[in-house]
Design a protein around this motif. Sequence first.
Motif, PDB file in Angstrom:
ATOM      1  N   HIS A 279       0.801  -1.223   0.000  1.00 58.05           N
ATOM      2  CA  HIS A 279       0.000   0.000   0.000  1.00 58.05           C
ATOM      3  C   HIS A 279       0.843   1.287   0.000  1.00 58.05           C
ATOM      4  O   HIS A 279       0.334   2.356   0.280  1.00 58.05           O
ATOM      5  N   ALA A 280       2.134   1.155  -0.301  1.00 59.89           N
ATOM      6  CA  ALA A 280       3.022   2.327  -0.230  1.00 59.89           C
ATOM      7  C   ALA A 280       2.550   3.482  -1.105  1.00 59.89           C
ATOM      8  O   ALA A 280       2.720   4.650  -0.759  1.00 59.89           O
TER       9      ALA A 280
ATOM     10  N   ILE B  69       0.649   6.863   1.433  1.00 58.04           N
ATOM     11  CA  ILE B  69       1.074   6.076   2.595  1.00 58.04           C
ATOM     12  C   ILE B  69       2.597   5.997   2.647  1.00 58.04           C
ATOM     13  O   ILE B  69       3.203   6.099   3.721  1.00 58.04           O
ATOM     14  N   GLY B  70       3.228   5.828   1.503  1.00 61.56           N
ATOM     15  CA  GLY B  70       4.688   5.760   1.462  1.00 61.56           C
ATOM     16  C   GLY B  70       5.334   7.019   1.997  1.00 61.56           C
ATOM     17  O   GLY B  70       6.296   6.958   2.763  1.00 61.56           O
TER      18      GLY B  70
ATOM     19  N   PRO C 293       5.882   2.714  12.188  1.00 59.13           N
ATOM     20  CA  PRO C 293       5.179   1.667  11.435  1.00 59.13           C
ATOM     21  C   PRO C 293       3.832   1.298  12.049  1.00 59.13           C
ATOM     22  O   PRO C 293       2.880   1.002  11.322  1.00 59.13           O
ATOM     23  N   ALA C 294       3.730   1.302  13.380  1.00 60.71           N
ATOM     24  CA  ALA C 294       2.448   1.009  14.026  1.00 60.71           C
ATOM     25  C   ALA C 294       1.407   2.066  13.658  1.00 60.71           C
ATOM     26  O   ALA C 294       0.214   1.760  13.513  1.00 60.71           O
TER      27      ALA C 294
ATOM     28  N   LEU D 204      -3.268   3.792  10.327  1.00 63.40           N
ATOM     29  CA  LEU D 204      -3.780   4.646   9.260  1.00 63.40           C
ATOM     30  C   LEU D 204      -4.445   3.818   8.155  1.00 63.40           C
ATOM     31  O   LEU D 204      -5.499   4.183   7.624  1.00 63.40           O
ATOM     32  N   LEU D 205      -3.841   2.668   7.842  1.00 64.35           N
ATOM     33  CA  LEU D 205      -4.433   1.782   6.840  1.00 64.35           C
ATOM     34  C   LEU D 205      -5.793   1.254   7.299  1.00 64.35           C
ATOM     35  O   LEU D 205      -6.750   1.184   6.520  1.00 64.35           O
ATOM     36  N   ILE D 206      -5.872   0.892   8.560  1.00 63.89           N
ATOM     37  CA  ILE D 206      -7.142   0.419   9.113  1.00 63.89           C
ATOM     38  C   ILE D 206      -8.190   1.526   9.064  1.00 63.89           C
ATOM     39  O   ILE D 206      -9.353   1.295   8.716  1.00 63.89           O
TER      40      ILE D 206
END
Length: 636
Positions: free
Chosen positions: A570-571, A603-604, A614-615, A620-622
Amino acid sequence: MIEYPVQFQDEFDIIIIGAGHSGCEAALASARLGCRTLMLTLNLDKIAWQPCNPAVGAPAKSQLTHEVDALGGEIGKMADRTYLQKRVLNSSRGPAVWALRAQTDKREYSRVMRGIVENQENLTIREGMATDLVLGKNEEIIGVQTYFGTAFKCQAVILTTGTFLGGIIWVGNKSMPAGRAGEFAAIGLTETLNQLGFETGRLKTGTPARVDKRSVDFSKMEPQPGDEDVRWFSFDPEVWVERKQMSCYLTRTTAKTHQLIRDNLHLSPVYGGWVDAKGPRYCPSIEDKIVRFADKESHQIFIEPEGRDIPELYIQGFSTGLPENLQLEMLHSLPGLENCVMLRPAYAVEYDYLPATQCYPTMMTKKIAGLFCAGQINGTTGYEEAAAQGIVAGINAVRFVKNQEMIILPREGSYIGTLLDDLCTKDLREPYRMLTSRSEYRLILRSDNADQRLTPLGREVGLIDDRRWELFQSKQEKIAAEKERLHETRIKENDEIGQQIVADTGQKIKGSITLADLLRRPGFHYVDLERYDLSNPNLNRAEKEGAEIDIKYSGYIQRQQNQIDQISRHANRPLPAEIDYMKIDTLSMESREKLTKVKPLTIGQASRIGGVNPADINALLIYLEMRNRQKVRLVE
């Protein structure tokens, strides 16, 4: 800077400037690997001094300590030898966040470490202020010069100057040059580094007042005793000697404390405008806490001993730069400290540092071959972070001198690797503290398996001797054999033991089950196997825990790997410009602030912002997935 030729008084392979926790680890690694080493320090009486809280460990910092020990370093052994109290934090949670913390005896710690470095073969210690670097024709390191003009020849230099470069301490609007209270600041080196083209900046930290324990009413505080079941930082059983523990205590700030601070904010170095250097986000002054968390009625304050034979107590959580007379009034507003006697005032200290993006992950600078930096000069805070950088710098300085390939610890293999990767790739402009959330691999990078991950490397570079290596191999063989036994041994539902387990746990056994599958069940642990005589009595606690953790959390580790793969995929995912990051409470506050300021497009890009962990990217993806699902439901 000074260019060759210079008359040198003596010749060494490597010179370490500074004798704090980073300097000691670097010097010991260098000397133990066969290089003739000089450690220059401003004060021989303050080797490995703990100028702030005399403690080692806590979340993420304990993992660093275990890892330094696994490589063959000293900080873990020192904490085990000199502890006043030990506690495991987060013990009710998973092993990835278990954190051993030791309150140590400040004077004993320094005294014992001084004995170790003074008796180390190949290591010379000398008092002196290094003020200049001597460079060769190709701008390579060839020596160091001190304030009084003595020059020493060498092939590599490691700067571990702590808070001493251009150090100034502040109490209110009063200041003086000092690296810490009562000690000279280091001058000259910053100017040399600037001449060589290095960027330098200013950071700030601080320390609270110390009070006389004989003037404290402990009956008004909550006792915080150590753990009865003592655990160890070092993987070497030779240093495992249990000691009598001392208690710490908990009190809290009051409405009076907060009002005193609010009324006098203008008298502090930061809010008064005399200091604009950035302080540590995760160890703020008490005035920062009152301003940033204005809705909180009180804050925890821990009262901790500094030694067995001295009356000084450390007031953890009460760091300040306010005027000295006001500090005493503030202390008297705390329950139990109404009549306390202040032995040392709190102060803030600002100092020069080099943003570590100017270094490789080897800790060698990009501009000057043979010049390494480690510890607070790289913008970090904490003894553990300093020690971790120090041992890596020491190892790599030796390999540089010997024309060997230098080591780089990957971030997925250790917290040390995560630390160095963050420092060298992210433009961090505030003191960096290691946190478990900084590693996307924290379920893999646990304290219990630090030796499994790093002792082979310590052996390869030459810091793990035959005795330690045999201990390590024996432990790993026993864990592997026990895991095999647990996977192969089965109990049946109709067996006496099987029936007893069902009765005790309320969980059925269908036909039969392996001991490994039993351990995977929630609430079932290796200690339960011992209750049913299903354990291996020939294993020690570390070996039993190692086998259990590997089995019990194997599914979680695989799930985390899947999350890491998802982040990679998802970068290039775009981030909508209208996102209000401050409302995403699953992000850390630091991340929310940085994302709001930078407004990344993808996202990248977000993942490369200093302070966005990273957490946070996973959170953020969730959030984005939930946001998309809500839009779909609205359309439907």
